[in-house]
Design a protein around this motif. Sequence first.
Motif, mmCIF file in Angstrom:
data_model
loop_
_atom_site.group_PDB
_atom_site.id
_atom_site.type_symbol
_atom_site.label_atom_id
_atom_site.label_comp_id
_atom_site.label_asym_id
_atom_site.label_seq_id
_atom_site.Cartn_x
_atom_site.Cartn_y
_atom_site.Cartn_z
ATOM 1 N N SER A 234 -6.778 10.080 -4.369
ATOM 2 C CA SER A 234 -5.346 9.618 -3.666
ATOM 3 C C SER A 234 -4.896 10.332 -2.327
ATOM 4 C CB SER A 234 -4.229 9.419 -4.902
ATOM 5 O OG SER A 234 -4.592 8.525 -5.772
ATOM 6 N N ASP B 150 0.838 -1.177 -0.120
ATOM 7 C CA ASP B 150 -0.055 0.012 0.134
ATOM 8 C C ASP B 150 0.631 1.219 -0.029
ATOM 9 O OD1 ASP B 150 -1.647 2.114 0.677
ATOM 10 O OD2 ASP B 150 -3.242 0.685 1.749
ATOM 11 N N VAL C 274 -3.278 6.592 -7.093
ATOM 12 C CA VAL C 274 -4.183 5.259 -7.090
ATOM 13 C C VAL C 274 -5.505 5.426 -7.853
ATOM 14 C CG1 VAL C 274 -5.189 3.566 -5.397
ATOM 15 C CG2 VAL C 274 -3.193 4.537 -4.744
ATOM 16 N N LEU D 284 -5.009 -3.451 -0.659
ATOM 17 C CA LEU D 284 -3.837 -2.847 -1.381
ATOM 18 C C LEU D 284 -2.611 -3.784 -0.722
ATOM 19 C CD1 LEU D 284 -3.882 0.621 -2.792
ATOM 20 C CD2 LEU D 284 -4.358 -1.666 -4.031
ATOM 21 N N THR E 167 6.619 -0.154 -5.161
ATOM 22 C CA THR E 167 5.367 0.627 -5.382
ATOM 23 C C THR E 167 5.838 1.792 -6.567
ATOM 24 O OG1 THR E 167 6.004 1.863 -3.433
ATOM 25 C CG2 THR E 167 4.400 0.129 -3.408
ATOM 26 N N GLY F 214 -2.296 0.781 -9.788
ATOM 27 C CA GLY F 214 -1.706 1.849 -10.280
ATOM 28 C C GLY F 214 -1.668 2.141 -11.929
ATOM 29 N N TYR G 44 3.292 2.456 -9.646
ATOM 30 C CA TYR G 44 2.551 3.633 -9.452
ATOM 31 C C TYR G 44 3.293 4.812 -10.255
ATOM 32 C CZ TYR G 44 -0.635 1.232 -6.088
ATOM 33 O OH TYR G 44 -1.414 0.182 -5.392
ATOM 34 N N GLU H 279 -2.095 -4.193 -6.297
ATOM 35 C CA GLU H 279 -1.856 -2.922 -6.876
ATOM 36 C C GLU H 279 -3.142 -2.295 -7.796
ATOM 37 O OE1 GLU H 279 -0.871 -2.094 -10.139
ATOM 38 O OE2 GLU H 279 -0.325 -3.735 -11.145
#
Length: 544
Positions: A140, A69, A195, A212, A82, A218, A86, A216
């Motif tokens: 987000s 997350d 997100v 999450l 991540t 993203g 993302y 994911e």
Amino acid sequence: MRKNNFAVKILVLALTVLLALTGCNKYNQETTKTPTDGKDNPPKQTEKAGSGNPDVFNYATNQDIPHLDPHGTSSNTSFRVTYMLYDRLVTYDGTDTEIKPQLAEKWDLPEDGVTYTFYLNKNAKFHDGTPVTAEAVKYSYTRALKIGKSAAGQFKGVIDENSFEIVDEHTIKIKLLKPFAPFMKTLGTVFGNIVNPKLAEHEGKDNGEAYLADKEMGSGPFVLDSWARGQKLVLKANNDYWGEVPKLKTVNIQIVNEPATGRLMLEKGELDLLDDTMLSPDVLKQMESAEGIEILKSPGYAIDDLSMNVEKKPLDNVKVRQAIAHAVNYNSIINDVLLGAGERIGGIIPKGMFGYNDAVKTYDFDLEKAKELLKEAGQEKGFKLEIAISENNEVRKNIAVMLQSDFKKIGIDLEIKPLAWPTYLDLVTGGKHQLALGGWTPDYADPDYNLWYFAHSSSKGPGFNLAFYDNKKVDQLLEEGRQTVDEGRREEIYKEVQSIMAEEVPYIFPSQRKVQVPVRTWVKGYEINPMNTWYVPFQKITKE
């Protein structure tokens, strides 16, 4: 005499590594066998084994990944993943510490110091094909605030749920609650990840954290393919990426607990790149002459830190903390443990960054002075302390052993507590530790990032103030530093904060590290950013 004793310990550690290497034959036998399907012919493989396939990149670390997350994690091992899954409004690229456009093609900076306008790339889309919109940005950032964990440390008091104006589908205005000098820089960090708002369908009572944790949503250059916790996480190239599609089709992030095993895998060509924290400087020096391997070296903003939980007795006494600061052999850490791959530093702002204070008070290694201070604190009879470290970091193990030896000479019985990385994080962010040895690399090159997390009272625990330090004057200065746009005044503020902290010693900073990364020579496009030394730009890497 102290140096000779430590040399013996280093020799023992070196023998241990040698034994570990000779004990890897079983590993070699197991991994060189070709699995079969019970018939005469082995099953067909879609990808070449090892690292011979230019489409497949094999990376190894010995620190596990807690969860994925982007708004809740505080672990660099999670960040590494991540950042690939993302995108952000702006980003950092290569070795540069200045922001570059990403989801935002352009932006208008505020004349009033508070209102920013961002114009989004109309081609950007999430992995499910839905467009990245202004609504997604709002969703987000407000989600990050609701979760109230790591990402909230950057946004709390800066924006709230009323800070957003959706101008049109691809244009958003963000009005700050008050001027925040490093605002644009913060948006390029992992906490600024955007997100997919469809997460709302899975939010439940925890704002989607559980969902999450291992999934994911993203828009990044890679998608999550699979994850066997504690073993391997696999990323696949997002072939529909709105930006430049990665050349690598598959990235395997493997958890290899034993550094000696990781080294052997790299030398055999089964890995392309090894986490720079896995191997000690002496092992890296040995590898410099290995065929097909290069040790990349770069300046870095990474700092080793010893957090002293000021809410735990006797660490609540400043004289005890000052005594401990005098019992750290800084020169030996830099010369004998890091083998010169570091330098002395007095505070959490690294040399080379705006706001660095080269005049800050430092503590000499002086055991007699340490004893005097303990006597003044009423602790001349000594006491016991525990120090938490990550179990898979050889350098920090060596530093902890050195501290244990020297602390014993002033009456402190130091117990070393090695913990798995997720367990370590839970312990220290929960304030259940006394001492914790760790490291810190800033996600953006501004003193606010380091000092706010380490020193502001609102950052205690999950916000990464692991000393649980609370000084109202420091809080006021840091808040002023965030709001003023006068860079001269900001520099004065941050230097003053470092001076105050040097007197009160909630932390000790043994060294600022130089970055050394072992990599196969066929790897191209890997650039080390001095801020995010753990960050690997898989989206830019190729193999030749």
